[in-house]
Write a protein that holds these residues in place. Sequence first.
Motif, PDB file in Angstrom:
ATOM      1  N   ALA A 197      -1.903  -0.779 -12.202  1.00 28.92           N
ATOM      2  CA  ALA A 197      -2.064  -0.250 -10.884  1.00 28.92           C
ATOM      3  C   ALA A 197      -0.628   0.133 -10.429  1.00 28.92           C
ATOM      4  N   ASP A 198      -0.626   1.334  -9.446  1.00 32.70           N
ATOM      5  CA  ASP A 198       0.595   1.285  -8.720  1.00 32.70           C
ATOM      6  C   ASP A 198       0.554   0.611  -7.513  1.00 32.70           C
ATOM      7  N   VAL A 199       1.441  -0.216  -7.212  1.00 31.33           N
ATOM      8  CA  VAL A 199       1.411  -1.450  -6.001  1.00 31.33           C
ATOM      9  C   VAL A 199       2.835  -1.220  -5.354  1.00 31.33           C
ATOM     10  N   SER A 200       2.347  -0.907  -3.842  1.00 30.72           N
ATOM     11  CA  SER A 200       3.807  -0.915  -2.968  1.00 30.72           C
ATOM     12  C   SER A 200       3.302  -1.582  -1.806  1.00 30.72           C
ATOM     13  N   LEU A 201       4.398  -2.320  -1.334  1.00 27.44           N
ATOM     14  CA  LEU A 201       4.578  -3.202  -0.064  1.00 27.44           C
ATOM     15  C   LEU A 201       5.254  -2.664   0.779  1.00 27.44           C
ATOM     16  N   GLY A 202       4.757  -2.424   1.852  1.00 30.54           N
ATOM     17  CA  GLY A 202       5.751  -1.400   3.135  1.00 30.54           C
ATOM     18  C   GLY A 202       4.999  -2.216   4.315  1.00 30.54           C
ATOM     19  N   PRO A 203       5.432  -1.257   5.519  1.00 29.72           N
ATOM     20  CA  PRO A 203       4.948  -1.748   6.766  1.00 29.72           C
ATOM     21  C   PRO A 203       3.402  -1.454   7.131  1.00 29.72           C
ATOM     22  N   ASP A 204       2.939  -0.747   6.315  1.00 24.74           N
ATOM     23  CA  ASP A 204       1.414  -0.650   6.580  1.00 24.74           C
ATOM     24  C   ASP A 204       0.756  -1.727   5.924  1.00 24.74           C
ATOM     25  N   GLY A 205       1.518  -2.482   4.994  1.00 21.92           N
ATOM     26  CA  GLY A 205       0.695  -3.631   4.267  1.00 21.92           C
ATOM     27  C   GLY A 205       0.951  -3.283   2.845  1.00 21.92           C
ATOM     28  N   LEU A 206       0.298  -3.890   1.921  1.00 25.42           N
ATOM     29  CA  LEU A 206       0.207  -3.603   0.575  1.00 25.42           C
ATOM     30  C   LEU A 206      -0.871  -2.868   0.083  1.00 25.42           C
ATOM     31  N   THR A 207      -0.214  -1.664  -0.448  1.00 23.66           N
ATOM     32  CA  THR A 207      -1.130  -0.519  -1.071  1.00 23.66           C
ATOM     33  C   THR A 207      -1.281  -0.585  -2.440  1.00 23.66           C
ATOM     34  N   VAL A 208      -2.458  -0.705  -2.975  1.00 23.43           N
ATOM     35  CA  VAL A 208      -2.830  -0.813  -4.580  1.00 23.43           C
ATOM     36  C   VAL A 208      -3.544   0.558  -4.774  1.00 23.43           C
ATOM     37  N   ARG A 209      -2.888   1.279  -5.718  1.00 17.21           N
ATOM     38  CA  ARG A 209      -3.678   2.726  -6.105  1.00 17.21           C
ATOM     39  C   ARG A 209      -3.965   2.505  -7.639  1.00 17.21           C
TER      40      ARG A 209
ATOM     41  N   THR B 168     -12.286   1.642  -9.400  1.00 16.39           N
ATOM     42  CA  THR B 168     -12.590   3.127  -9.094  1.00 16.39           C
ATOM     43  C   THR B 168     -11.507   4.276  -9.060  1.00 16.39           C
ATOM     44  N   GLY B 169     -10.118   3.898  -9.455  1.00 12.30           N
ATOM     45  CA  GLY B 169      -9.299   4.788  -9.399  1.00 12.30           C
ATOM     46  C   GLY B 169      -8.976   5.179  -8.052  1.00 12.30           C
ATOM     47  N   GLY B 170      -9.128   4.354  -6.970  1.00  6.21           N
ATOM     48  CA  GLY B 170      -8.973   4.894  -5.724  1.00  6.21           C
ATOM     49  C   GLY B 170      -7.646   3.988  -5.079  1.00  6.21           C
ATOM     50  N   ARG B 171      -7.731   3.649  -3.857  1.00  5.87           N
ATOM     51  CA  ARG B 171      -6.636   3.055  -3.112  1.00  5.87           C
ATOM     52  C   ARG B 171      -7.111   2.404  -1.904  1.00  5.87           C
ATOM     53  N   VAL B 172      -6.453   1.219  -1.905  1.00  8.72           N
ATOM     54  CA  VAL B 172      -6.784   0.188  -0.911  1.00  8.72           C
ATOM     55  C   VAL B 172      -5.461  -0.385  -0.335  1.00  8.72           C
ATOM     56  N   THR B 173      -5.606  -0.488   0.873  1.00  7.92           N
ATOM     57  CA  THR B 173      -4.267  -1.197   1.868  1.00  7.92           C
ATOM     58  C   THR B 173      -4.877  -2.453   2.549  1.00  7.92           C
ATOM     59  N   VAL B 174      -4.250  -3.409   2.206  1.00  2.47           N
ATOM     60  CA  VAL B 174      -4.318  -4.721   2.982  1.00  2.47           C
ATOM     61  C   VAL B 174      -3.321  -4.934   3.903  1.00  2.47           C
ATOM     62  N   PRO B 175      -3.652  -4.464   5.394  1.00  2.00           N
ATOM     63  CA  PRO B 175      -2.457  -4.586   6.347  1.00  2.00           C
ATOM     64  C   PRO B 175      -2.221  -5.940   6.521  1.00  2.00           C
ATOM     65  N   GLY B 176      -0.760  -6.236   6.964  1.00  2.00           N
ATOM     66  CA  GLY B 176      -0.506  -7.712   7.658  1.00  2.00           C
ATOM     67  C   GLY B 176       0.078  -8.545   6.288  1.00  2.00           C
TER      68      GLY B 176
END
Length: 423
Positions: free
Chosen positions: A281-293, A252-260
């Motif tokens: 995808a733009d993928v980043s792993l941080g304190p909020d979890g994994l975010t894929v854009r 969808t060209g959106g953003r999803v974060t999976v916490p933990g």
Amino acid sequence: MPSPHWSAPVAPGPVDAAVAVPGSKSMTNRALILAALAVEPSLITRPLRSRDTVLMADALRALGAGITDEGADWRVTPGELRGPARVDAGLAGTVMRFVPPVAALASGEVAVDGDPRARERPMGPIITALRALGAAVDDGGRGALPFTVRGTGSVNGGEVVIDASGSSQLVSGLLLAAPRFEKGVEVRHEGPPVPSAPHLEMTVRMLRDAGAAVEAEENVWRVAPGPLRGGERVIEPDLSNAAPFLGAALVTGGRVTVPGWPSGTTQPGDALRGLLAGMGADVSLGPDGLTVRGTGEFRGLDADLHEVGELTPVLAALAALAGSPSRLTGVAHLRGHETDRLAALVAEINGLGGDAVELPDGLEIRPRPLHGGVFHTYDDHRLVMAAAVLGLAVPGVDVENPGTVGKTLPNFTDLWASLAAPA
Ligand SMILES: O=C(O)C1=C[C@@H](OP(=O)(O)O)[C@@H](O)[C@H](O)C1
Ligand SMILES: C=C(OP(=O)(O)O)C(=O)O
């Protein structure tokens, strides 16, 4: 009564959501086995509660373990292992491969059976191995479910050679119970490569965390006899079950974060970070979890999925919607999963107008405009997830038997509805 069909929702626009996925099936069922074999009680924290894990808990209860609810957690009190007992493995590979070596430690007869399809999944090598280690298994010569383990209260153990090319679980099952075998075990694999290396690493890691002495070399694993500790075992979120949600960001060209999302893990789902990045995808792993854009455009994937086979159905769905062709290889063993996943994915993607072709060890998928239609799921939770991903972009995907997703993710359609809902 759940509806026998589910209309997969079309995304009204780019998704933007945080989705907390429940616990890992593979970790929960290993934790249950290790806790039932331990010398003291355990608390399994944030376990997955789904068909596969409830079947595992029921199987271990039938063999004498005490497993009780403590809020959402499970308290496991080891008990003397004994038959007679009946074990229903359902369609759970982890139950059908991990429980028989435990049943061999029980005194008395343990009858093991499962769903009709479970009788077709690879079991022969572990039955033969159990006999070589000193257990009596009566399978009527079928080398498959159903069978009866005639336990005497102990298993000699020792060295055994196995062809585990059909499933890594054939090795994991032997290793998990081996600290309780008189001589422990040395398992040597001979044959085409064993799939799912991260799941074997998970077995080794969780055994060691429970106090077992384990040596692992290429194709050889040794577990020494000795006591297993109890205590608290915290279950990570199921990263493989995160796949459809993260995939939705791409579609969808959106953003999803999976916490933990753990910073280090043995789960194969962690490979999604590299695989989805490879698709654009733009993928980043941080304190909020994994975010894929996603950007709304993404390319196909050329990947050997031998080690992470359970990601294939969702990746195949993404491939059918991508901007360029995909080749997914190394997954011949998926023909022995919940269904023949290669045949099922080809039939269902092509049923919506797609162009998927079966390879000897995988799939080739060329994107084409798709149309709605019935998507059959073959009692395979991951086909429900694959259908949901397609439905984000294709109106009229009518998913047959969506309840089968309860094998590992009972609230999948609710989580999906929250993801695909207009913001
Ligand atoms: O040990 C485990 O928990 C699993 C191992 C893998 O099995 P295979 O090696 O049979 O693919 C994987 O596909 C399955 O979903 C879970
Ligand atoms: C292959 C799978 O399950 P099982 O544990 O039944 O083998 C899976 O979950 O993709």
